[in-house]
Design a protein around this motif. Structure first.
Motif, mmCIF file in Angstrom:
data_model
loop_
_atom_site.group_PDB
_atom_site.id
_atom_site.type_symbol
_atom_site.label_atom_id
_atom_site.label_comp_id
_atom_site.label_asym_id
_atom_site.label_seq_id
_atom_site.Cartn_x
_atom_site.Cartn_y
_atom_site.Cartn_z
ATOM 1 N N GLY A 115 0.829 -1.209 0.000
ATOM 2 C CA GLY A 115 0.000 0.000 0.000
ATOM 3 C C GLY A 115 0.855 1.247 0.000
ATOM 4 O O GLY A 115 2.041 1.211 -0.342
ATOM 5 N N GLY A 116 0.247 2.349 0.423
ATOM 6 C CA GLY A 116 0.955 3.623 0.461
ATOM 7 C C GLY A 116 1.736 3.784 1.760
ATOM 8 O O GLY A 116 1.978 2.828 2.497
ATOM 9 N N GLY A 117 2.111 5.033 2.028
ATOM 10 C CA GLY A 117 2.938 5.314 3.191
ATOM 11 C C GLY A 117 2.254 5.019 4.515
ATOM 12 O O GLY A 117 2.926 4.697 5.497
ATOM 13 N N VAL A 118 0.940 5.109 4.553
ATOM 14 C CA VAL A 118 0.224 4.816 5.798
ATOM 15 C C VAL A 118 0.427 3.346 6.169
ATOM 16 O O VAL A 118 0.840 3.005 7.291
ATOM 17 C CB VAL A 118 -1.283 5.163 5.651
ATOM 18 C CG1 VAL A 118 -2.097 4.542 6.769
ATOM 19 C CG2 VAL A 118 -1.462 6.679 5.629
ATOM 20 N N VAL A 119 0.175 2.478 5.216
ATOM 21 C CA VAL A 119 0.346 1.040 5.452
ATOM 22 C C VAL A 119 1.820 0.734 5.751
ATOM 23 O O VAL A 119 2.141 0.004 6.692
ATOM 24 C CB VAL A 119 -0.141 0.243 4.210
ATOM 25 C CG1 VAL A 119 0.377 -1.184 4.228
ATOM 26 C CG2 VAL A 119 -1.661 0.266 4.133
ATOM 27 N N GLY A 120 2.718 1.334 4.962
ATOM 28 C CA GLY A 120 4.149 1.047 5.127
ATOM 29 C C GLY A 120 4.668 1.484 6.481
ATOM 30 O O GLY A 120 5.431 0.757 7.131
ATOM 31 N N ILE A 172 6.053 -3.179 -0.258
ATOM 32 C CA ILE A 172 5.566 -3.158 -1.645
ATOM 33 C C ILE A 172 4.705 -1.896 -1.794
ATOM 34 O O ILE A 172 3.486 -1.912 -1.631
ATOM 35 C CB ILE A 172 4.762 -4.433 -2.005
ATOM 36 C CG1 ILE A 172 5.576 -5.694 -1.655
ATOM 37 C CG2 ILE A 172 4.390 -4.418 -3.499
ATOM 38 C CD1 ILE A 172 4.964 -7.014 -2.100
ATOM 39 N N PRO A 173 5.372 -0.759 -2.036
ATOM 40 C CA PRO A 173 4.667 0.528 -2.080
ATOM 41 C C PRO A 173 3.832 0.668 -3.355
ATOM 42 O O PRO A 173 4.295 0.283 -4.439
ATOM 43 C CB PRO A 173 5.807 1.544 -2.056
ATOM 44 C CG PRO A 173 6.985 0.822 -2.641
ATOM 45 C CD PRO A 173 6.833 -0.621 -2.255
ATOM 46 N N THR A 174 2.641 1.222 -3.220
ATOM 47 C CA THR A 174 1.739 1.335 -4.374
ATOM 48 C C THR A 174 1.332 2.765 -4.695
ATOM 49 O O THR A 174 0.520 2.985 -5.595
ATOM 50 C CB THR A 174 0.463 0.489 -4.149
ATOM 51 O OG1 THR A 174 -0.211 0.996 -2.994
ATOM 52 C CG2 THR A 174 0.790 -0.988 -3.970
ATOM 53 N N THR A 175 1.817 3.758 -3.926
ATOM 54 C CA THR A 175 1.591 5.158 -4.293
ATOM 55 C C THR A 175 2.917 5.742 -4.771
ATOM 56 O O THR A 175 3.988 5.224 -4.423
ATOM 57 C CB THR A 175 1.088 6.013 -3.110
ATOM 58 O OG1 THR A 175 2.095 6.004 -2.083
ATOM 59 C CG2 THR A 175 -0.217 5.500 -2.544
ATOM 60 N N LEU A 176 2.826 6.837 -5.529
ATOM 61 C CA LEU A 176 4.061 7.482 -5.988
ATOM 62 C C LEU A 176 4.877 7.958 -4.791
ATOM 63 O O LEU A 176 6.094 7.779 -4.733
ATOM 64 C CB LEU A 176 3.707 8.634 -6.933
ATOM 65 C CG LEU A 176 4.885 9.364 -7.573
ATOM 66 C CD1 LEU A 176 5.824 8.410 -8.298
ATOM 67 C CD2 LEU A 176 4.366 10.438 -8.545
ATOM 68 N N THR A 230 1.228 -0.197 -10.740
ATOM 69 C CA THR A 230 0.233 0.054 -9.688
ATOM 70 C C THR A 230 -0.164 1.531 -9.642
ATOM 71 O O THR A 230 -1.233 1.879 -9.156
ATOM 72 C CB THR A 230 0.734 -0.385 -8.292
ATOM 73 O OG1 THR A 230 1.936 0.335 -7.990
ATOM 74 C CG2 THR A 230 1.005 -1.881 -8.235
ATOM 75 N N LEU A 231 0.716 2.392 -10.179
ATOM 76 C CA LEU A 231 0.417 3.833 -10.134
ATOM 77 C C LEU A 231 -0.731 4.209 -11.066
ATOM 78 O O LEU A 231 -1.326 5.281 -10.933
ATOM 79 C CB LEU A 231 1.666 4.642 -10.485
ATOM 80 C CG LEU A 231 2.873 4.407 -9.560
ATOM 81 C CD1 LEU A 231 4.052 5.272 -9.992
ATOM 82 C CD2 LEU A 231 2.503 4.706 -8.108
ATOM 83 N N ARG A 232 -1.055 3.330 -11.993
ATOM 84 C CA ARG A 232 -2.121 3.658 -12.959
ATOM 85 C C ARG A 232 -3.476 3.801 -12.292
ATOM 86 O O ARG A 232 -4.346 4.494 -12.794
ATOM 87 C CB ARG A 232 -2.185 2.597 -14.066
ATOM 88 C CG ARG A 232 -0.920 2.576 -14.898
ATOM 89 C CD ARG A 232 -1.106 1.999 -16.280
ATOM 90 N NE ARG A 232 0.178 1.956 -16.964
ATOM 91 C CZ ARG A 232 0.727 2.991 -17.607
ATOM 92 N NH1 ARG A 232 0.086 4.149 -17.679
ATOM 93 N NH2 ARG A 232 1.913 2.879 -18.180
#
Ligand code: NAD
Ligand code: GLY
Length: 360
Positions: free
Chosen positions: A106-111, A130-134, A172-174
């Motif tokens: 996920g994003g930074g919150v999850v990370g 496994i980061p999924t936000t830019l 994932t950024l799409r």
């Protein structure tokens, strides 16, 4: 796209792998990074889980991992002490051992939250990001800062714990909303401002999401390479790492002024970078054309270049209060694009300049 790998020599050392479709190969890659793990604890959120959870879990199960998944509500409020405890109890209820691992999808919150949980359960188990936000791909998944928010402020409890592996699938950024993509771009532009004028020019020549996505692997690699150099020099944030805060001091004031709901982090940082550049010009240390150059790159992305806020929020953000008046503050300024200049100034002087800039 060719796969790109970076090795970070911090913590036990780890690879960052940037590759189209890497999510489907995560199982084998994690097996190599955590060879003794039997159980993997996947932490994700309600937006990311339906998009990418099944592919990740399928790839892990092919490698015969026992996979458990925890889905947090999407959003900053999940980065809480209560969720940290919930993750500890969930992992221990499922028999986590020291050789098992946590996978943050996920994003930074999850990370940040999953990273904190991984670094503390049983006094520490392996972490895969496994980061999924830019934003999380260029910043939060790399460098080992983990955190939760407290009632007294953001990121006030956490650890420095480097991951064992970082996997980035640019595809994932799409699915990111435009606003989140733009907010991540503020951090991308920051790297150009503080470190690499040629990268800044490269970004300037790509003024749309479509144009940026055409070169996204190069963009991710460039940002992670800069962050790698900074983190390897100053893993525990006692010196050089502060340059990553360019635009953030004033950005925090804008986030605060907006009650953390009006402006998301990257938007506040965008305006913070322009204001910091103007402050540098007012101090006579920044080339006068720098604020305009930064604005010219942020505006086409739909990012704010100025945010109005009460002066009291600015005072809080730069640490100016009655008790600390007369103390110094280190501001991260620029000499020019690509050349950062940390500058220690009396807080009162910073306050005066900011007041004067507002008066203009
Ligand atoms: P986020 O994790 O809240 O993600 C933003 C939104 O995008 C969420 O709604 C999420 O569900 C959604 N999302 C994530 N991936 C998606 C995808 N591929 N497609 C569609 N939607 C998706 O926010 P963020 O901007 O990634 O991270 C912000 C957090 O990172 C803050 O808590 C900040 O403090 C932290 N941070 C940490 C560091 C560090 O060094 N540890 C650095 C910078 C920021
Ligand atoms: N995001 C700032 C840092 O990692 O230090």
């Amino acid at each position: 796209m060719d796969a790109m790998t970076l090795h970070v020599s911090a913590g036990g050392g780890y690879d960052i792998l940037i590759d189209h479709g890497v999510l489907d190969r995560a199982g084998g890659l994690i097996k190599a990074a955590l060879p003794r793990a039997k159980r993997l604890f996947v932490v994700t959120d309600t937006n990311v889980s339906p998009l990418y959870g099944p592919r990740l879990v399928a790839s892990l199960e092919i490698e015969s991992f026992e996979v458990h998944t925890y889905v947090l509500p999407a959003g900053e409020t999940s980065k809480s002490a209560s969720n940290l405890v919930a993750l500890w109890e969930w992992m221990t209820a499922h028999g986590v051992t020291r050789t098992d691992g946590v996978v943050a999808l996920g994003g930074g919150v999850v990370g940040d939250l999953a990273g904190f949980a991984a670094s503390t359960v049983l006094r520490g188990v392996g972490l895969v990001q496994i980061p999924t936000t830019l934003l999380s791909q260029v910043d939060s998944s790399v460098g080992g800062k983990t955190a939760i928010d407290l009632a007294t402020g953001k990121n006030l409890a956490g650890t420095f714990t480097q991951p064992r592996l970082v996997l980035m699938d640019p595809e994932t950024l799409r699915t990111l909303p435009d606003r989140e993509f733009a907010a991540g771009m503020a951090e991308v532009v920051k790297y150009g401002c503080i470190w690499d004028a040629a990268f800044f020019a490269f970004l300037k020549a790509r003024p749309s999401r479509e144009a940026l996505m055409a070169d996204i692997a190069h963009i991710l690699h460039t940002c992670c390479e800069i962050k790698r150099q900074v983190v390897e020099t100053d893993e525990h944030d006692t010196g050089l790492r502060m340059i990553l805060n360019f635009g953030h001091t004033l950005g925090h004031a804008y986030e605060l002024a907006g009650g953390y709901t009006r402006w998301i982090h990257g938007e506040a940082v965008a305006a913070g970078m322009v204001t910091a550049a103007k402050l540098g010009v007012a101090q006579g240390v920044t080339d006068p054309d720098v604020p305009g150059q930064i604005e010219a790159i942020l505006s086409p992305l739909g990012l704010p270049t100025a945010i109005d806020c009460d002066f009291s929020d600015l005072e809080k953000a730069v640490g100016i209060d009655k008790k600390s008046a007369g103390d110094d503050v280190t501001l991260i300024l620029l000499e020019k694009i690509g050349a950062v200049l940390p500058l220690k100034l009396p807080k009162a002087q910073v306050l005066d300049v900011l007041a004067e800039m507002r008066g203009r």
